[in-house]
Design a protein around this motif. Structure first.
Motif, short mmCIF file in Angstrom:
data_model
loop_
_atom_site.label_atom_id
_atom_site.label_comp_id
_atom_site.label_asym_id
_atom_site.label_seq_id
_atom_site.Cartn_x
_atom_site.Cartn_y
_atom_site.Cartn_z
N THR A 136 -5.35 7.03 -1.63
CA THR A 136 -5.15 6.19 -2.81
C THR A 136 -5.37 4.72 -2.50
OG1 THR A 136 -3.57 7.76 -3.77
CG2 THR A 136 -3.47 5.50 -4.58
N VAL A 137 -4.99 4.31 -1.29
CA VAL A 137 -5.15 2.90 -0.91
C VAL A 137 -6.38 2.69 -0.03
CG1 VAL A 137 -2.70 2.40 -1.15
CG2 VAL A 137 -3.59 3.11 1.09
N ASN A 184 -8.02 -6.72 -1.05
CA ASN A 184 -6.81 -5.94 -0.81
C ASN A 184 -5.89 -5.96 -2.03
OD1 ASN A 184 -6.75 -4.83 2.00
ND2 ASN A 184 -7.20 -6.95 2.50
N THR A 185 -5.86 -7.11 -2.73
CA THR A 185 -5.08 -7.19 -3.96
C THR A 185 -5.58 -6.19 -5.00
OG1 THR A 185 -4.51 -9.51 -3.63
CG2 THR A 185 -4.43 -8.69 -5.89
N ASP A 190 -4.96 -1.27 -8.16
CA ASP A 190 -5.48 0.02 -8.60
C ASP A 190 -4.50 1.14 -8.25
OD1 ASP A 190 -7.80 1.73 -9.60
OD2 ASP A 190 -7.55 2.53 -7.58
N ALA A 191 -3.88 1.06 -7.06
CA ALA A 191 -2.90 2.07 -6.67
C ALA A 191 -1.67 2.03 -7.58
CB ALA A 191 -2.49 1.85 -5.21
N ASN A 197 -0.04 6.12 -13.92
CA ASN A 197 -0.67 7.24 -14.61
C ASN A 197 -0.08 8.59 -14.21
OD1 ASN A 197 -2.34 5.42 -15.90
ND2 ASN A 197 -4.05 5.70 -14.49
N ARG A 198 0.57 8.64 -13.06
CA ARG A 198 1.23 9.87 -12.59
C ARG A 198 2.67 9.95 -13.06
NH1 ARG A 198 -0.30 9.30 -6.42
NH2 ARG A 198 1.58 10.58 -6.16
N GLY A 199 3.09 9.00 -13.88
CA GLY A 199 4.43 9.05 -14.46
C GLY A 199 5.49 8.32 -13.67
#
Length: 255
Positions: A136-137, A184-185, A190-191, A197-199
């Motif tokens: 994810t990162v 990096n920001t 985005d993460a 979005n995953r709650g």
């Protein structure tokens, strides 16, 4: 898990940091906490993370007043919270081992939670939760690299992955990109959106107004020892109800 703070008051050395503060973070939303340095943003996050007990008021998770619960129940709630600080604190170990730290610590949860831990460590596709968080990162290919050899921005991304790997209900972020370059920001932001979005409910303390506008659903403004305003990002930035909010955002208030 819905996090709520009700009429919080807290201070140090006889000086109030804030008083009568109420705030909520719901699943699948990002709340940005803005305000000048020293106003209490970090203190608020520490209270929400259950590191410190408020002098006044209550903190509830899904309706449970946490500080009225037995210690073990309180610890169970704390283990459902992820926290990322302004400076990444990594172990002298591989990126993968750092990212799995939260999962390994939670092996002591007991029989009731071991099934959940097993679900996180071993996914149907054979990919570990930690490796998925690193992906994810953008650091899955660095999993076996010594964390000490990473850049500052990459270390912060590992710290974020470590908090994300055990799938917290709430993610608390204390100025996580303040010392990072734009690339990096962007990865961290985005993460954050992927977590949302995953709650996962996200509360982020930030001094970056543009960041708050980009990623937050709601914005809370801390000024003068109180939460002076909280509302949708559009309203707070475009049509605030408190004139101090407008002046702070426009840079007219000097602290």
């Amino acid at each position: 898990m819905t996090l709520e703070a009700h009429s919080l008051g807290h201070g140090y050395g006889g000086e109030d940091v804030f008083e009568s503060l109420s705030l909520s973070v719901s699943p699948g939303e990002v709340v940005a906490i803005i305000g000048p340095s020293g106003v209490g943003k970090s203190t608020l996050l520490r209270l929400l993370a259950l590191f410190d007990r408020p002098d006044e008021g209550t903190i509830t998770y899904d309706g449970d007043s946490v500080w009225q619960l037995p210690k073990q129940r309180r610890l169970e709630y704390r283990r459902r919270i992820g926290m990322v600080f302004q400076e990444a604190s990594l172990f002298d170990a591989s990126v993968r081992r750092n990212a799995t730290y939260g999962l390994r610590v939670r092996q002591s949860w007991g029989d009731r939670l071991r099934h959940e831990l097993a679900r996180l460590v071993s996914r149907p596709n054979g990919t570990s939760a930690a490796l998925e968080a690193l992906r994810t990162v953008g650091l899955a290919d660095n999993a076996d690299q010594d964390a000490a050899s990473l850049s500052g921005g990459e270390k912060q991304r590992v710290a974020f992955a470590r908090a994300l790997a055990y799938e917290p209900d709430v993610l608390l972020l204390d100025e996580p990109t303040s010392d990072l370059d734009p690339r990096n920001t962007a990865v961290i932001e985005d993460a954050i959106q992927q977590a949302r979005n995953r709650g996962i409910g996200v509360a982020i303390a930030t001094h970056d107004m543009h960041q708050a506008e980009r990623i937050a659903d709601r914005v809370a403004v801390l000024l003068d020892n109180e939460l002076i305003e909280i509302g949708s990002t559009e309203i707070v930035f475009d049509d605030p109800t408190d004139d101090r909010t407008r002046k702070f955002i426009d840079g007219e208030l000097v602290y």
